[in-house]
Design a protein around this motif. Structure first.
Motif, PDB file in Angstrom:
ATOM      1  N   VAL A 120       0.778  -1.155  -0.108  1.00 33.34           N
ATOM      2  CA  VAL A 120      -0.095   0.049  -0.020  1.00 33.34           C
ATOM      3  C   VAL A 120       0.915   1.227   0.235  1.00 33.34           C
ATOM      4  O   VAL A 120       2.028   1.450   0.583  1.00 33.34           O
ATOM      5  CB  VAL A 120      -0.865  -0.061   1.233  1.00 33.34           C
ATOM      6  N   LYS A 121       0.433   2.218  -0.538  1.00 34.72           N
ATOM      7  CA  LYS A 121       1.293   3.446  -0.789  1.00 34.72           C
ATOM      8  C   LYS A 121       0.793   4.465   0.443  1.00 34.72           C
ATOM      9  O   LYS A 121      -0.222   4.489   0.904  1.00 34.72           O
ATOM     10  CB  LYS A 121       0.978   4.296  -2.034  1.00 34.72           C
ATOM     11  N   PRO A 122       1.848   5.083   1.061  1.00 40.28           N
ATOM     12  CA  PRO A 122       1.593   6.293   1.973  1.00 40.28           C
ATOM     13  C   PRO A 122       0.196   7.024   1.761  1.00 40.28           C
ATOM     14  O   PRO A 122       0.205   7.549   0.712  1.00 40.28           O
ATOM     15  CB  PRO A 122       2.870   6.803   2.214  1.00 40.28           C
ATOM     16  N   SER A 123      -0.424   7.522   2.700  1.00 43.12           N
ATOM     17  CA  SER A 123      -1.525   8.334   2.690  1.00 43.12           C
ATOM     18  C   SER A 123      -2.849   7.420   2.236  1.00 43.12           C
ATOM     19  O   SER A 123      -4.000   7.921   2.405  1.00 43.12           O
ATOM     20  CB  SER A 123      -1.533   9.332   1.791  1.00 43.12           C
ATOM     21  N   GLN A 124      -2.657   6.311   1.528  1.00 39.67           N
ATOM     22  CA  GLN A 124      -3.815   5.576   1.115  1.00 39.67           C
ATOM     23  C   GLN A 124      -4.460   4.772   2.290  1.00 39.67           C
ATOM     24  O   GLN A 124      -4.108   5.125   3.453  1.00 39.67           O
ATOM     25  CB  GLN A 124      -3.561   4.549   0.213  1.00 39.67           C
ATOM     26  N   THR A 125      -5.889   4.314   1.939  1.00 41.89           N
ATOM     27  CA  THR A 125      -6.499   3.736   3.021  1.00 41.89           C
ATOM     28  C   THR A 125      -6.361   2.024   2.809  1.00 41.89           C
ATOM     29  O   THR A 125      -6.509   1.686   1.606  1.00 41.89           O
ATOM     30  CB  THR A 125      -7.980   3.948   2.890  1.00 41.89           C
ATOM     31  N   LEU A 126      -6.011   1.318   3.668  1.00 42.86           N
ATOM     32  CA  LEU A 126      -6.215   0.057   3.800  1.00 42.86           C
ATOM     33  C   LEU A 126      -7.339  -0.736   4.058  1.00 42.86           C
ATOM     34  O   LEU A 126      -7.973  -0.231   5.231  1.00 42.86           O
ATOM     35  CB  LEU A 126      -5.071  -0.404   4.768  1.00 42.86           C
ATOM     36  N   PHE A 127      -7.667  -1.815   3.337  1.00 41.55           N
ATOM     37  CA  PHE A 127      -9.071  -2.628   3.771  1.00 41.55           C
ATOM     38  C   PHE A 127      -8.420  -4.099   3.678  1.00 41.55           C
ATOM     39  O   PHE A 127      -7.640  -4.533   2.788  1.00 41.55           O
ATOM     40  CB  PHE A 127      -9.968  -2.460   2.718  1.00 41.55           C
ATOM     41  N   PHE A 128      -8.758  -4.714   4.793  1.00 42.46           N
ATOM     42  CA  PHE A 128      -8.683  -6.098   5.104  1.00 42.46           C
ATOM     43  C   PHE A 128      -9.632  -6.735   5.386  1.00 42.46           C
ATOM     44  O   PHE A 128     -10.456  -6.558   6.637  1.00 42.46           O
ATOM     45  CB  PHE A 128      -7.244  -6.119   6.344  1.00 42.46           C
ATOM     46  N   THR A 129      -9.886  -7.771   4.698  1.00 45.68           N
ATOM     47  CA  THR A 129     -11.059  -8.713   5.244  1.00 45.68           C
ATOM     48  C   THR A 129     -10.731  -9.917   5.956  1.00 45.68           C
ATOM     49  O   THR A 129      -9.854 -10.639   5.401  1.00 45.68           O
ATOM     50  CB  THR A 129     -12.117  -8.895   3.970  1.00 45.68           C
ATOM     51  N   CYS A 130     -11.578 -10.361   7.003  1.00 46.94           N
ATOM     52  CA  CYS A 130     -11.477 -11.617   7.356  1.00 46.94           C
ATOM     53  C   CYS A 130     -12.570 -12.468   7.178  1.00 46.94           C
ATOM     54  O   CYS A 130     -13.647 -12.173   7.718  1.00 46.94           O
ATOM     55  CB  CYS A 130     -11.184 -11.667   9.016  1.00 46.94           C
ATOM     56  N   THR A 131     -12.368 -13.814   6.650  1.00 45.55           N
ATOM     57  CA  THR A 131     -13.590 -14.636   6.429  1.00 45.55           C
ATOM     58  C   THR A 131     -13.388 -15.729   7.405  1.00 45.55           C
ATOM     59  O   THR A 131     -12.404 -16.484   7.522  1.00 45.55           O
ATOM     60  CB  THR A 131     -13.318 -14.928   4.869  1.00 45.55           C
ATOM     61  N   VAL A 132     -14.550 -15.945   7.992  1.00 45.81           N
ATOM     62  CA  VAL A 132     -14.564 -16.759   9.133  1.00 45.81           C
ATOM     63  C   VAL A 132     -15.539 -18.050   8.686  1.00 45.81           C
ATOM     64  O   VAL A 132     -16.758 -18.065   8.061  1.00 45.81           O
ATOM     65  CB  VAL A 132     -15.398 -16.259  10.366  1.00 45.81           C
ATOM     66  N   THR A 159     -14.338  -6.545   8.350  1.00 47.13           N
ATOM     67  CA  THR A 159     -13.370  -5.867   7.700  1.00 47.13           C
ATOM     68  C   THR A 159     -12.656  -4.911   8.567  1.00 47.13           C
ATOM     69  O   THR A 159     -13.523  -3.894   9.192  1.00 47.13           O
ATOM     70  CB  THR A 159     -13.696  -5.255   6.414  1.00 47.13           C
ATOM     71  N   LEU A 160     -11.296  -4.451   8.317  1.00 48.66           N
ATOM     72  CA  LEU A 160     -10.703  -3.513   8.985  1.00 48.66           C
ATOM     73  C   LEU A 160     -10.309  -2.672   7.843  1.00 48.66           C
ATOM     74  O   LEU A 160      -9.898  -2.755   6.686  1.00 48.66           O
ATOM     75  CB  LEU A 160      -9.132  -4.118   9.621  1.00 48.66           C
ATOM     76  N   GLN A 161     -10.634  -1.142   8.406  1.00 48.62           N
ATOM     77  CA  GLN A 161     -10.442   0.080   7.308  1.00 48.62           C
ATOM     78  C   GLN A 161      -9.398   0.670   8.179  1.00 48.62           C
ATOM     79  O   GLN A 161      -9.667   1.299   9.272  1.00 48.62           O
ATOM     80  CB  GLN A 161     -11.617   0.673   7.014  1.00 48.62           C
ATOM     81  N   LEU A 162      -8.275   1.001   7.651  1.00 40.83           N
ATOM     82  CA  LEU A 162      -7.100   1.867   8.288  1.00 40.83           C
ATOM     83  C   LEU A 162      -6.752   3.095   7.250  1.00 40.83           C
ATOM     84  O   LEU A 162      -6.262   2.595   6.142  1.00 40.83           O
ATOM     85  CB  LEU A 162      -5.840   1.083   8.767  1.00 40.83           C
ATOM     86  N   SER A 163      -6.978   4.236   7.613  1.00 36.57           N
ATOM     87  CA  SER A 163      -7.019   5.132   6.432  1.00 36.57           C
ATOM     88  C   SER A 163      -5.561   6.050   7.033  1.00 36.57           C
ATOM     89  O   SER A 163      -4.833   5.716   8.007  1.00 36.57           O
ATOM     90  CB  SER A 163      -7.928   6.161   6.910  1.00 36.57           C
ATOM     91  N   SER A 164      -5.037   6.955   5.901  1.00 34.67           N
ATOM     92  CA  SER A 164      -4.055   7.636   6.005  1.00 34.67           C
ATOM     93  C   SER A 164      -2.728   6.788   6.581  1.00 34.67           C
ATOM     94  O   SER A 164      -2.039   7.299   7.330  1.00 34.67           O
ATOM     95  CB  SER A 164      -4.066   8.704   7.038  1.00 34.67           C
ATOM     96  N   VAL A 165      -2.517   5.870   5.851  1.00 37.78           N
ATOM     97  CA  VAL A 165      -1.269   4.956   6.304  1.00 37.78           C
ATOM     98  C   VAL A 165       0.063   5.337   6.219  1.00 37.78           C
ATOM     99  O   VAL A 165       0.165   6.113   5.130  1.00 37.78           O
ATOM    100  CB  VAL A 165      -1.593   3.648   5.616  1.00 37.78           C
ATOM    101  N   THR A 166       0.900   5.303   6.962  1.00 36.95           N
ATOM    102  CA  THR A 166       2.244   5.494   6.734  1.00 36.95           C
ATOM    103  C   THR A 166       3.100   4.330   6.861  1.00 36.95           C
ATOM    104  O   THR A 166       2.848   3.158   7.150  1.00 36.95           O
ATOM    105  CB  THR A 166       2.764   6.551   8.191  1.00 36.95           C
ATOM    106  N   PRO A 167       4.660   4.412   6.556  1.00 35.66           N
ATOM    107  CA  PRO A 167       5.446   3.137   6.598  1.00 35.66           C
ATOM    108  C   PRO A 167       5.566   2.626   8.046  1.00 35.66           C
ATOM    109  O   PRO A 167       5.724   1.488   8.265  1.00 35.66           O
ATOM    110  CB  PRO A 167       6.884   3.954   6.229  1.00 35.66           C
ATOM    111  N   GLU A 168       5.042   3.167   8.938  1.00 42.49           N
ATOM    112  CA  GLU A 168       5.006   2.686  10.400  1.00 42.49           C
ATOM    113  C   GLU A 168       3.857   1.858  10.729  1.00 42.49           C
ATOM    114  O   GLU A 168       3.747   0.903  11.417  1.00 42.49           O
ATOM    115  CB  GLU A 168       4.797   3.840  11.356  1.00 42.49           C
ATOM    116  N   ASP A 169       3.111   1.644   9.303  1.00 37.66           N
ATOM    117  CA  ASP A 169       1.825   0.686   9.496  1.00 37.66           C
ATOM    118  C   ASP A 169       2.284  -0.604   9.086  1.00 37.66           C
ATOM    119  O   ASP A 169       1.344  -1.480   8.674  1.00 37.66           O
ATOM    120  CB  ASP A 169       0.453   1.268   8.800  1.00 37.66           C
ATOM    121  N   THR A 170       3.378  -0.647   8.677  1.00 33.56           N
ATOM    122  CA  THR A 170       4.029  -2.070   7.814  1.00 33.56           C
ATOM    123  C   THR A 170       3.958  -2.861   9.129  1.00 33.56           C
ATOM    124  O   THR A 170       4.616  -2.700  10.194  1.00 33.56           O
ATOM    125  CB  THR A 170       5.374  -1.662   7.407  1.00 33.56           C
TER     126      THR A 170
END
Length: 120
Positions: free
Chosen positions: A12-24, A81-92
């Motif tokens: 993911v590029k910096p400043s983008q929003t990350l979406f992660f889905t967990c299927t149970v 689903t997890l939504q994490l906005s404004s990602v930075t390298p620290e979110d790696t």
């Protein structure tokens, strides 16, 4: 036997929003006393709890991430689903979804984890 499977982007590029889905599978995300969590582990660091969505649909977030985090669910697909906005390298980090059992007071099921790298 319950199984959790994360899906999402690996880069993911910096400043983008990350979406992660967990299927149970093997359990319903509406099963009473079960809470569905996101946890991550940055490289070289310990596990960091990010937040959960409960069986009743309520949510709770880490105060350190609350302003950038949202967790929502699709009960028809048994996914959350997890939504994490404004990602930075620290979110790696490696991102995990996990089930918390309120009666046993423990995290008793985990996804395999997925590496996410934030980089331009």
């Amino acid at each position: 036997q319950v199984q959790l499977q994360e899906s999402g982007p690996g880069l993911v590029k910096p400043s983008q929003t990350l979406f992660f889905t967990c299927t149970v599978s093997g359990d319903s995300i509406t099963t009473i006393h079960h809470y569905w969590n996101w946890v991550r582990q940055p490289p070289g660091k310990g596990l960091e709890w990010m937040g959960y969505i409960g069986y009743h649909g309520s949510t709770s977030y880490s105060p350190f991430l609350k302003s950038r985090t949202s967790i929502f669910r699709d009960t028809s697909k048994n996914q959350f689903t997890l939504q994490l906005s404004s990602v930075t390298p620290e979110d790696t980090a490696v991102y995990y979804c996990a089930r918390f059992d309120e009666l046993g007071n423990l995290f008793d099921s985990w996804g395999q984890g997925t590496q996410v790298t934030v980089s331009s």
